[in-house]
Design a protein around this motif. Sequence first.
Motif, PDB file in Angstrom:
ATOM      1  N   ARG A 224      -4.447  52.080 -46.655  1.00  0.00           N
ATOM      2  CA  ARG A 224      -3.201  52.846 -46.716  1.00  0.00           C
ATOM      3  C   ARG A 224      -2.854  53.175 -48.168  1.00  0.00           C
ATOM      4  O   ARG A 224      -2.517  54.308 -48.494  1.00  0.00           O
ATOM      5  CB  ARG A 224      -2.092  52.027 -46.051  1.00  0.00           C
ATOM      6  N   ASP A 225      -2.963  52.155 -49.051  1.00  0.00           N
ATOM      7  CA  ASP A 225      -2.681  52.389 -50.474  1.00  0.00           C
ATOM      8  C   ASP A 225      -3.595  53.470 -51.032  1.00  0.00           C
ATOM      9  O   ASP A 225      -3.168  54.328 -51.805  1.00  0.00           O
ATOM     10  CB  ASP A 225      -2.920  51.112 -51.297  1.00  0.00           C
TER      11      ASP A 225
ATOM     12  N   ASN B  97      -2.533  56.765 -49.958  1.00  0.00           N
ATOM     13  CA  ASN B  97      -1.302  57.148 -50.653  1.00  0.00           C
ATOM     14  C   ASN B  97      -1.549  57.564 -52.101  1.00  0.00           C
ATOM     15  O   ASN B  97      -0.772  58.316 -52.675  1.00  0.00           O
ATOM     16  CB  ASN B  97      -0.290  56.001 -50.617  1.00  0.00           C
TER      17      ASN B  97
ATOM     18  N   LEU C 151      -2.171  60.461 -40.185  1.00  0.00           N
ATOM     19  CA  LEU C 151      -1.311  60.077 -41.297  1.00  0.00           C
ATOM     20  C   LEU C 151      -0.911  61.280 -42.144  1.00  0.00           C
ATOM     21  O   LEU C 151       0.145  61.301 -42.759  1.00  0.00           O
ATOM     22  CB  LEU C 151      -2.015  59.043 -42.169  1.00  0.00           C
TER      23      LEU C 151
ATOM     24  N   GLU D  57      -0.185  54.313 -33.183  1.00  0.00           N
ATOM     25  CA  GLU D  57      -0.572  53.118 -33.941  1.00  0.00           C
ATOM     26  C   GLU D  57      -0.596  51.881 -33.043  1.00  0.00           C
ATOM     27  O   GLU D  57      -1.519  51.063 -33.121  1.00  0.00           O
ATOM     28  CB  GLU D  57       0.391  52.903 -35.126  1.00  0.00           C
TER      29      GLU D  57
ATOM     30  N   LYS E  20      -6.799  49.072 -39.323  1.00  0.00           N
ATOM     31  CA  LYS E  20      -6.776  48.873 -40.763  1.00  0.00           C
ATOM     32  C   LYS E  20      -7.613  49.940 -41.450  1.00  0.00           C
ATOM     33  O   LYS E  20      -7.232  50.530 -42.448  1.00  0.00           O
ATOM     34  CB  LYS E  20      -7.346  47.487 -41.096  1.00  0.00           C
TER      35      LYS E  20
ATOM     36  N   GLY F 297      -6.051  53.136 -42.014  1.00  0.00           N
ATOM     37  CA  GLY F 297      -4.931  53.155 -42.950  1.00  0.00           C
ATOM     38  C   GLY F 297      -3.598  52.764 -42.341  1.00  0.00           C
ATOM     39  O   GLY F 297      -2.554  53.100 -42.877  1.00  0.00           O
ATOM     40  N   MET F 298      -3.633  52.075 -41.218  1.00  0.00           N
ATOM     41  CA  MET F 298      -2.365  51.664 -40.615  1.00  0.00           C
ATOM     42  C   MET F 298      -1.880  50.359 -41.253  1.00  0.00           C
ATOM     43  O   MET F 298      -2.688  49.524 -41.638  1.00  0.00           O
ATOM     44  CB  MET F 298      -2.557  51.429 -39.114  1.00  0.00           C
ATOM     45  N   SER F 299      -0.547  50.216 -41.314  1.00  0.00           N
ATOM     46  CA  SER F 299       0.001  48.942 -41.799  1.00  0.00           C
ATOM     47  C   SER F 299       0.132  48.029 -40.599  1.00  0.00           C
ATOM     48  O   SER F 299       1.189  47.930 -39.982  1.00  0.00           O
ATOM     49  CB  SER F 299       1.361  49.155 -42.439  1.00  0.00           C
TER      50      SER F 299
END
Lengths: 505, 357
Positions: A325-326, A329, A362, B220, B232, B235-237
């Motif tokens: 995710r980082d 981003n 996303l 999600e 993961k 890119g999922m939290s």
Amino acid sequence: MNKVIELKGIVKKFGTVYANDQISFDLSVGEVHALLGENGAGKSSLMNVLAGVYQPDDGEIIMNGERVTIPSPRHSIDMGIGMIHQHFKLVESHTVLENMIAGVKSRLFINYKKLGKELTELSQRYGLQINPFSELNMLSVAEKQRVEILKVLYRGAKILILDEPTAVLTPQETARLFDIINSLKSDGHSIIFISHKLDEVIEISDRITVLRKGKHIDTLKNEHLSPRSLTNKMVGKAVELKIERTKTDYQDILLEVNNLFVFRPDNSQALKGLTFKLKQGEILGVAGVAGSGQKELCEAIAGLQDKITGEILFKSENICGKSPRDIINLGISMSFVPEDRLGMGLVAGMDLVDNVLLKAYLKQPGIFVNRQEAQKEALNLIEKLNIDTPSVHTKVSKLSGGNIQKVLLGREIELQPELIITAYPARGLDIGSAHKIYDLLNEQKIKGNGIIFIGEDLDVLLKIADKIMVLCDGEVTGIVDPDLVTREDLGYMMAGKKLERGEVG
Amino acid sequence: MIRISKRLELPPYLQWLIRASSIIFALIIMSVFLLALGHNPIKVYSAMVTGSFGTFFRFRKTIELMIPLSITALGILVAFKMKFWNIGAEGQILMGAFAATFFALKFAYLPRPLLLILMAIGGSLIGGLWALIPAFFKVKYATNETLFTLMLNYIAIKWIIYLQYGPWKDPQQAGFPKIPDFSVNATLPTLGGIHVGWLILIALVIIAHIVMNKTKFGFEIAVIGESKNTAKYAGMSVNKVILSTLFISGALGGLVGMMQTSGVHGTLSTSITGGIGYTAIIVTWLAHVKVHLIPVIGLLFAVLIQGAFFIQTAFQIPHSVADILQGMILFSALGSEFFINYRLHLVKNRRAKRVVK
């Protein structure tokens, strides 16, 4: 010669798909008979019929002149058939000896000493060099394979089926395996050798049966055969087996890895201080015996390893320890084709649309997902890569391995990422599709994108990569120029030996 | 010899045909049992239906059962979709009811709309937090959520009993351990003769359907349910989603607790759930973890329960017979999934012979 096994007109259907369509095959005493074919040609199905795992829908099995049925794996073992699977069926925390007796009907008490002696003798007889008292998790992959061989011999197998045994071996280990096969052969064992690697098949076998798309194509004596003619039989058409290495002029460093350590959950080191650079428009091949740290390397860069130290500089931005995710981003576009397709790269229980959506959602605006967009992209992939699927709404778990592979690779490459990390991209693909993938990767390279290519086929690596990094037990044994080394050199490096030449740093 | 093999996917209408016939199968087996007890099964079954819908009063009772069952099932659904086995709805309902009762008793002087909103928010919040406890430990220490959520149920039950016998005991009951009845201000209004929970249910079903099927959050949840690694990777939290989902799951239970105290029972006791927290698990499962099927299965089970009350008085059939019927339906409905996924073949053994060396 005496036939130990004859298969006549074997048919095995899965729903409407014929895995085996009227296949005939026979095996003589003291013969190595290779079963050659692309993935999905029906080799494994046919052998699973012999191993008692599948029941044929039609056809006859004749053993030593008598017609038999093999209703279960247990029967198969009793009949003297021993299958060595690609994925070993061993208990890691047990000793070799304990693995031998697991599942065998035995007396109440076990005489370890006597059994150990027997096993040592058996092992010495065929040059297996296995100590029956060593623990499995202390052994290398090649040794585990020999334990599997020892196990089926101990259970009285006279017919050994080896399913793609060389996939996990270095060239040197392969040579050693061939010595073992030859000594088994001279002792009257019969061997079925499954492979899709032509050179090996020509080297080891007495006869070769080629399967294609579930059908028996030809059975040939191994005399004056060329890899080319075999390939044509295997693929069904004359194929141009050429992989281009396109030259690019990019000079900028895309990725720089410095002193990277990755720790496994038990705190042991999976990667021990890796350092390398990747330029734009470059393919870095990574060679190594399976489990040398390739998976950890990929996952560390992709942000999927937790316990890591060191530096991973993407265009001088340190992404070491950042989550996927980082990384997204930060605006970094990176693709990753993991080795574990269904456990990581794709969602097995979801359809093609949702699997395409996985990497796109996303970036979509708002709180809702846009499935129309994903569906369009899915249709595009199906067309571009010839994905064989009933519809875009089919669950990916229902697709064949090769098609699953195409969905994943297609999605990742179509994202036009600056960095592509791909683990065994051609695994499970037929030759035509594999070359299509190589072309797509080369296209990306020309656009200036960097590629890390984890490979298992050294010949392919030597042809496609601009430089090859060899890993052994989590360490780099060298980063070499593919034009200056041979596959044997790579083999030595995979076993941990440094090479004096070809180093490009 | 019988061999089992995996089927290709059956067309949906056939799947539902198999499932429907499994319920009929359960009713037939149950008929044998009822006959053995000396009852006419057709009469009993039809009495269950008239017992559930025959008069407005019975209809109201049925709907009052369907509302908490379905809303609780929705809460369980969001967790189950993520393969987080939250079987602690019972406790989440009770803790929600506890919070709602707190406001009902201590802030009885507030105007009705304000008080009700406070009760609803308080109930949802505490229910959500109660579910957040196992979620936190799961995320942080990988604890087993099944055991954890189940154990929390008992804590919640004992907590309510403690309040009932201790600090919240109604002094006007002359020693009888009971929490005081709610004032009118703390009672849910009715609409069309039934408390407004049915409106809330309709709204929640629509919202849940949209969230689960159309939003990123729902996507999600579904991906995490399939594979945390993949989530993961994409890119999922993951942890954040798990925690928020469980909060929502528990909050829905908490809301049910509020509605049961305020709309149905008018007070707090451990009997406000009537096992809804567990029955709702069955509802979720039989609805195939699909939002739009929840009210349907919820109604089916409401009829089963309400019908059982009725036949108990009409035929003197023990209530436990209805429990057996519920179990029977669940058993055959789950069993039918086997026939949806697998085929049985009768294999004629052609001269099976083992080679003896």
